[in-house]
Design a protein around this motif. Structure first.
Motif, PDB file in Angstrom:
ATOM      1  N   ALA A 206      35.269 -32.909  -7.534  1.00 10.61           N
ATOM      2  CA  ALA A 206      35.421 -31.458  -7.554  1.00 10.61           C
ATOM      3  C   ALA A 206      34.134 -30.764  -7.183  1.00 10.61           C
ATOM      4  CB  ALA A 206      35.878 -31.000  -8.950  1.00 10.61           C
ATOM      5  N   ASP A 207      32.992 -31.335  -7.552  1.00  9.39           N
ATOM      6  CA  ASP A 207      31.721 -30.719  -7.197  1.00  9.39           C
ATOM      7  C   ASP A 207      31.509 -30.776  -5.694  1.00  9.39           C
ATOM      8  OD1 ASP A 207      31.290 -30.166  -9.768  1.00  9.39           O
ATOM      9  OD2 ASP A 207      29.904 -31.808 -10.155  1.00  9.39           O
ATOM     10  N   GLY A 208      31.894 -31.881  -5.051  1.00 11.24           N
ATOM     11  CA  GLY A 208      31.862 -31.996  -3.600  1.00 11.24           C
ATOM     12  C   GLY A 208      30.489 -31.786  -3.001  1.00 11.24           C
ATOM     13  N   GLU A 209      30.083 -32.616  -2.058  1.00  5.34           N
ATOM     14  CA  GLU A 209      28.852 -32.461  -1.293  1.00  5.34           C
ATOM     15  C   GLU A 209      27.625 -32.290  -2.185  1.00  5.34           C
ATOM     16  OE1 GLU A 209      30.671 -32.061   2.743  1.00  5.34           O
ATOM     17  OE2 GLU A 209      28.667 -32.514   2.002  1.00  5.34           O
ATOM     18  N   GLY A 210      27.709 -32.712  -3.428  1.00  6.53           N
ATOM     19  CA  GLY A 210      26.568 -32.576  -4.310  1.00  6.53           C
ATOM     20  C   GLY A 210      26.381 -31.167  -4.859  1.00  6.53           C
ATOM     21  N   ARG A 211      27.371 -30.272  -4.619  1.00 11.97           N
ATOM     22  CA  ARG A 211      27.236 -28.902  -5.091  1.00 11.97           C
ATOM     23  C   ARG A 211      27.287 -28.859  -6.603  1.00 11.97           C
ATOM     24  NH1 ARG A 211      30.847 -24.077  -2.715  1.00 11.97           N
ATOM     25  NH2 ARG A 211      29.380 -24.487  -1.015  1.00 11.97           N
ATOM     26  N   PRO A 212      26.298 -28.242  -7.266  1.00 12.28           N
ATOM     27  CA  PRO A 212      26.329 -28.138  -8.721  1.00 12.28           C
ATOM     28  C   PRO A 212      27.458 -27.236  -9.167  1.00 12.28           C
ATOM     29  CG  PRO A 212      24.556 -26.807  -7.802  1.00 12.28           C
ATOM     30  CD  PRO A 212      25.124 -27.610  -6.674  1.00 12.28           C
ATOM     31  N   PRO A 213      28.066 -27.529 -10.327  1.00  9.32           N
ATOM     32  CA  PRO A 213      29.189 -26.719 -10.786  1.00  9.32           C
ATOM     33  C   PRO A 213      28.795 -25.312 -11.172  1.00  9.32           C
ATOM     34  CG  PRO A 213      28.554 -28.316 -12.463  1.00  9.32           C
ATOM     35  CD  PRO A 213      27.767 -28.651 -11.229  1.00  9.32           C
ATOM     36  N   GLU A 214      27.542 -25.067 -11.485  1.00  8.86           N
ATOM     37  CA  GLU A 214      27.076 -23.734 -11.822  1.00  8.86           C
ATOM     38  C   GLU A 214      25.896 -23.381 -10.941  1.00  8.86           C
ATOM     39  OE1 GLU A 214      28.439 -21.669 -13.877  1.00  8.86           O
ATOM     40  OE2 GLU A 214      29.922 -23.051 -14.686  1.00  8.86           O
ATOM     41  N   SER A 215      25.691 -22.059 -10.703  1.00  7.75           N
ATOM     42  CA  SER A 215      24.537 -21.614  -9.928  1.00  7.75           C
ATOM     43  C   SER A 215      23.316 -21.572 -10.841  1.00  7.75           C
ATOM     44  CB  SER A 215      24.803 -20.232  -9.340  1.00  7.75           C
ATOM     45  OG  SER A 215      25.825 -20.291  -8.389  1.00  7.75           O
TER      46      SER A 215
ATOM     47  N   SER B 208      33.344 -21.076  -3.381  1.00 11.32           N
ATOM     48  CA  SER B 208      34.691 -21.566  -3.657  1.00 11.32           C
ATOM     49  C   SER B 208      34.750 -22.151  -5.059  1.00 11.32           C
ATOM     50  CB  SER B 208      35.084 -22.634  -2.640  1.00 11.32           C
ATOM     51  OG  SER B 208      35.126 -22.086  -1.343  1.00 11.32           O
ATOM     52  N   HIS B 209      35.809 -21.815  -5.781  1.00 14.48           N
ATOM     53  CA  HIS B 209      35.979 -22.272  -7.161  1.00 14.48           C
ATOM     54  C   HIS B 209      36.948 -23.443  -7.174  1.00 14.48           C
ATOM     55  CE1 HIS B 209      35.690 -21.828 -11.473  1.00 14.48           C
ATOM     56  NE2 HIS B 209      37.001 -21.763 -11.593  1.00 14.48           N
ATOM     57  N   PRO B 210      36.578 -24.592  -7.769  1.00 14.78           N
ATOM     58  CA  PRO B 210      37.454 -25.771  -7.753  1.00 14.78           C
ATOM     59  C   PRO B 210      38.811 -25.478  -8.365  1.00 14.78           C
ATOM     60  CG  PRO B 210      35.257 -26.351  -8.538  1.00 14.78           C
ATOM     61  CD  PRO B 210      35.309 -24.859  -8.467  1.00 14.78           C
ATOM     62  N   GLY B 211      39.832 -26.047  -7.764  1.00 14.52           N
ATOM     63  CA  GLY B 211      41.184 -25.873  -8.288  1.00 14.52           C
ATOM     64  C   GLY B 211      42.207 -25.983  -7.179  1.00 14.52           C
ATOM     65  N   ILE B 212      43.470 -26.045  -7.562  1.00  8.79           N
ATOM     66  CA  ILE B 212      44.537 -26.157  -6.577  1.00  8.79           C
ATOM     67  C   ILE B 212      44.668 -24.866  -5.787  1.00  8.79           C
ATOM     68  CG2 ILE B 212      47.019 -26.505  -6.266  1.00  8.79           C
ATOM     69  CD1 ILE B 212      46.990 -28.264  -8.761  1.00  8.79           C
TER      70      ILE B 212
END
Length: 343
Positions: free
Chosen positions: A34-43, A106-110
């Motif tokens: 869900a984080d994808g490409e190493g993107r942290p879940p929070e800024s 972009s926010h993870p989710g369907i």
């Protein structure tokens, strides 16, 4: 040595334990994916880096990481990517002004959703809003009080006739949130106007934290509108204006003008004088699909596709008629936003 066969109870216990292990592995994989490409879940900003101690040209790189590159009026230093500082933020669009920055991602989710993060001068998150749609544009007013964003909610290109947008505004001082500015009382060419296909995008703010400009589309036509937050009204000023950007002195609007139909090179950058409503094409002849940034009262910055697939480069061009053509400022960069110390 031959081990005795397991009892039915033992086999059930072993199967349950194995299932739990597999579930844990699956959950871990899902979180990582869900984080994808190493993107942290929070800024989260890099330790010690703030808008004050790292002024310069802020921009996003190909994977969404936000950097600050040195910049002065001559552009010196900005093209040297090795001197850029990683803020630790990950955004699809970033903009900063006054004592505020906004990061939309972009926010993870369907469902397609976007997280809007409002940051202070220390780049700490002060407020988040999750709204439906795909990140597209972001702006902060000169004082830092107002934040705006535009999201695609269907389609993914302004060159297509099938897209729809949602544009929101947040007052960071009062917390007042408008998730969709389509409730504005619109006056089209002097007459009160209602239509189900009205669409707004690309807000840019004046320095009074009340007046703003944006694009409105209806019946296949686009218009520049001037909006008033206090009265919650907007009036059209001119046709065929998209993604406006107000100059620092408040006298001109840089925008993309549709010069041909279809999706093949449809736009040309122009600058509109708000007093005379006279428009001037700039020296950039390529089709620019961006909401440009003003680096000063005479210089525009914008992104164009780069050499690598999925990459963009930031270019600059003089605002208005000029014999000086465009110049590449930064490679593998987009979403330019100039931050000055103490601004």
């Amino acid at each position: 040595m031959t081990l005795p066969p397991l009892s039915l109870r033992a086999r059930i216990i072993a199967l349950t334990a194995a299932t739990a292990v597999l579930a844990a592995v699956a959950v871990g994989y899902t979180v990582a994916a869900a984080d994808g490409e190493g993107r942290p879940p929070e800024s989260v900003a890099a330790p010690g880096l703030t808008l004050d101690n790292a002024p310069g040209l802020y921009h996003t790189a190909r994977k969404g990481n936000v950097f600050s590159a040195p910049y002065n009026s001559s552009g010196a230093g900005a093209a040297d990517g090795t001197r850029s500082r990683n803020t630790g933020l990950s955004c699809d669009r970033f903009h900063a002004s006054g004592r505020t920055a906004v990061c939309i991602a972009s926010h993870p989710g369907i469902a397609q959703k976007t997280k809007v993060s409002v940051l202070d001068r220390e780049l700490d998150t002060r407020k988040t809003v999750v709204v439906g749609g795909i990140p597209n544009r972001a702006r902060v007013s000169p004082s830092g009080r107002l934040v705006a964003w535009t999201l695609f909610v269907s389609g993914d290109s302004y060159a297509s006739s099938s897209f729809s947008t949602r544009t929101g505004i947040l007052d960071t001082r009062t917390g007042y949130l408008v998730k969709n500015v389509e409730t504005l009382q619109l006056y089209l060419e002097g007459r009160r106007y209602h239509a189900p296909d009205v669409n707004y995008w690309g807000i840019t703010f004046a320095d009074d934290d009340n007046r703003f400009y944006a694009t409105v589309a209806t019946k296949g036509k686009t218009y520049l509108v001037e909006g008033d937050i206090k009265t919650w009204k907007a009036r059209t000023l001119r046709r065929n204006v998209e993604c406006p950007s107000l100059s620092p002195d408040g006298t001109r609007i840089a925008f993309k003008k549709r010069v041909r139909e279809g999706a093949q090179n449809p736009w040309r950058l122009h600058v509109l004088d708000l007093r005379t409503l006279r428009e001037t094409p700039v020296a950039e002849t390529r089709s620019v699909d961006d909401q440009v940034a003003w680096l000063d009262d005479s210089t525009l910055a914008y992104a164009l596709p780069g050499r690598a697939k999925g990459a963009s480069d930031i270019w600059t061009v003089p605002a208005g008629a000029s014999a000086t053509g465009p110049s590449r400022l930064l490679s593998d960069a987009s979403s330019p936003s100039l931050v000055v110390a103490g601004g």
